[in-house]
Design an enzyme around this catalytic site. Structure first.
Site, PDB file in Angstrom:
ATOM      1  N   ASP A 161      -0.873  -2.968  -1.763  1.00 16.50           N
ATOM      2  CA  ASP A 161      -1.180  -2.350  -3.053  1.00 16.50           C
ATOM      3  C   ASP A 161      -0.467  -3.098  -4.181  1.00 16.50           C
ATOM      4  O   ASP A 161      -1.025  -3.331  -5.250  1.00 16.50           O
ATOM      5  CB  ASP A 161      -0.771  -0.872  -3.014  1.00 16.50           C
ATOM      6  CG  ASP A 161      -1.371  -0.176  -1.805  1.00 16.50           C
ATOM      7  OD1 ASP A 161      -2.606  -0.119  -1.711  1.00 16.50           O
ATOM      8  OD2 ASP A 161      -0.605   0.275  -0.927  1.00 16.50           O
ATOM      9  N   HIS A 189       0.490   5.298   0.469  1.00 18.29           N
ATOM     10  CA  HIS A 189      -0.574   4.291   0.589  1.00 18.29           C
ATOM     11  C   HIS A 189      -1.883   5.055   0.746  1.00 18.29           C
ATOM     12  O   HIS A 189      -2.404   5.238   1.846  1.00 18.29           O
ATOM     13  CB  HIS A 189      -0.343   3.365   1.787  1.00 18.29           C
ATOM     14  CG  HIS A 189      -1.555   2.524   2.063  1.00 18.29           C
ATOM     15  ND1 HIS A 189      -1.978   1.535   1.203  1.00 18.29           N
ATOM     16  CD2 HIS A 189      -2.475   2.544   3.062  1.00 18.29           C
ATOM     17  CE1 HIS A 189      -3.088   0.988   1.674  1.00 18.29           C
ATOM     18  NE2 HIS A 189      -3.409   1.593   2.801  1.00 18.29           N
TER      19      HIS A 189
END
Ligand SMILES: NC(=O)c1ccc[n+]([C@@H]2O[C@H](COP(=O)([O-])OP(=O)(O)OC[C@H]3O[C@@H](n4cnc5c(N)ncnc54)[C@H](O)[C@@H]3O)[C@@H](O)[C@H]2O)c1
Length: 334
Positions: A161, A189
Site C-alpha cells: 500500500d 491492509h
C-alpha cells in the site's frame, strides 16, 4: 572477514503466485543480503508438492550463490523448525460466493495452527511477516498462539500500500519514485486503510516540498488519491483476472529487507505491528504505523501531528481491525 552464519527462512504458500516471485528475491540475496547464506524451506499443502518439486528444481538451476539448500514440505514441524524468518504468504483464496466471514474463519484456523508451530519449533528470535489475508488479523492470531515468542516479532504487510501510494504521488507530481519520501499507511491492509501524505515530501526542481504544495490539488489528495490506493488491489484483479503478485512479492521483500538490514537514516516505512497505544490506537491491535528500524528492532515514529481529517480516518480503520479481531477470536473458541 569470517563468513556469516547460515540463516533458515520459511516461505509458506510457496506454490502460489506471490510465492513464485518472492522465492527468487529470497534466494538471490535481495532481502537478507548478498553475502548471507541461507537454507530455504517452502511450505504448502499436500496437493501442491508436485508443483513445489518443480519450483525447487528451478531455484537450484538459478545457481544462486547465497542459496545453500531448498526443502519443500507440507509438514509444519519440518517447515517451522529452527527458522530465523517466516514469510507467511499461504492462505485460502476468496472463492466466488464466499462471504468475508467465511474467508476469515478459514484463514484464522491456518494462522492459529501456524502460531502454535512457531511457538513449538521456531527460534525465539524469529521475525514473522504475514501477507495472507486478512493479514493484520492473521498476524494477531499467530502471535496469540505463540506466547513464547515476543509479540513484537509479528508483523503484517502494508508495504504494498505504501509503494502504491508513493507511485501515485510520483506520477501526479511528475517526479521519480526516489523523489517521494515519508508516505505513511495507517491501519488495516483493507479498503479502510489510510494512505497519508501530510508528512511526506517531494523533491521537485531541486527543492524539497510538502506533498500538498508540490501537488497543488487538495481535492485529489483527500479524495481520488486515497480511493485509488485503497482499491488498487481490486483494480489489478479486474485488469489481470488475478490478484497482485509481483508487486506483493516486491513489497514483502522490501519489508523484510528493512527489518533485517535497517531503514535509511531519517526515513521511515509502514509496517503493521502490535500497537502500544501510540496515536490513540488501542494497544494490541496489529495496526500499520510509520516505523524506523535499527538492529532488527522497529520503533514507531512518535510526535507526528495528526489533523481532524487524519484522526477520523485512523479511527475508522482501527474500529474495523477491532471488529475483525473479535470475529477471529470467536472462531478460535469454536
Ligand atoms: N498484504 C498484502 O498486501 C497482500 C497483497 C496481495 C495478496 N495478499 C494475500 O496473499 C495471499 C497469497 O496470495 P497468492 O496470490 O499467492 O495466492 P495463491 O492462491 O496463488 O497462493 C496461495 C498458496 O497458499 C497455499 N496454502 C493454502 N493453505 C495453506 C496452508 N495451510 N499452508 C501453507 N500453504 C497454504 C495454497 O496451496 C497456494 O499455493 C492471499 O491471502 C492474498 O489475499 C496480500
Amino acid at each position: 572477514m569470517a563468513p556469516k552464519e547460515v540463516i533458515k527462512v520459511l516461505v509458506t504458500g510457496a506454490a502460489g503466485q506471490i510465492g513464485y516471485s518472492l522465492l527468487y528475491m529470497v534466494a538471490n540475496g535481495d532481502i537478507f543480503g548478498h553475502d548471507q547464506p541461507l537454507d530455504l524451506v517452502m511450505l504448502d499443502i499436500e496437493p501442491m508438492m508436485g508443483v513445489l518439486e518443480g519450483v525447487a528444481m528451478e531455484l537450484n538451476d538459478c545457481a544462486f550463490t547465497t542459496l545453500r539448500s531448498v526443502v519443500a514440505t507440507a509438514d509444519e514441524k519440518t517447515g517451522f523448525s529452527g527458522i530465523d524468518a517466516a514469510l507467511l504468504v499461504g492462505a485460502m483464496p476468496r472463492k466466488a460466493g464466499m462471504e468475508r466471514k467465511d474467508l476469515l474463519a478459514a484463514n484464522v484456523r491456518i494462522f492459529k495452527s501456524q502460531g502454535k508451530a512457531l511457538d513449538q519449533f521456531a527460534k525465539k528470535t524469529v521475525k514473522v511477516i504475514v501477507v495472507g489475508n486478512p493479514a493484520n488479523t492473521n498476524a494477531g492470531i499467530a502471535a496469540k498462539y505463540a506466547p513464547s515468542i515476543p509479540t513484537r516479532n509479528f508483523s503484517a504487510m502494508t508495504r504494498l500500500d505504501q509503494n502504491r501510494a508513493q507511485h501515485q504521488i510520483a506520477a501526479k507530481c511528475g517526479v521519480t519514485i526516489q523523489d517521494v519520501s515519508g508516505v505513511i499507511v495507517w491501519g488495516n491492509h483493507s479498503s479502510t486503510q489510510f494512505p497519508d501524505v501530510s508528512h511526506a515530501k517531494v523533491n521537485k526542481g531541486g527543492k524539497s516540498l510538502a506533498v500538498y504544495a508540490a501537488c497543488n490539488d487538495d481535492a485529489w489528495l483527500k479524495g481520488d488519491f486515497i480511493k485509488t490506493v485503497q482499491s488498487r488491489g481490486a483494480a489489478v484483479i479486474a485488469a489481470r483476472k488475478l490478484s497482485s503478485a509481483m508487486s506483493a512479492a516486491k513489497a514483502c521483500a522490501d519489508h523484510m529487507r528493512d527489518w533485517f538490514q535497517g531503514t535509511k537514516h531519517g526515513h521511515h516505512v509502514s509496517m503493521a505491528v502490535p500497537s502500544d497505544g501510540s496515536y490513540g490506537v488501542p494497544a494490541g491491535l496489529i495496526y500499520s504505523f510509520p516505523v524506523t528500524i535499527e538492529n532488527r528492532e522497529w520503533k514507531i515514529v512518535q510526535g507526528l501531528e495528526i489533523n481532524d481529517f487524519g484522526r477520523e480516518k485512523m479511527k475508522v480503520t482501527a474500529d474495523e481491525l477491532a471488529q475483525e479481531r473479535a470475529d477471529a477470536l470467536a472462531v478460535c473458541q469454536e
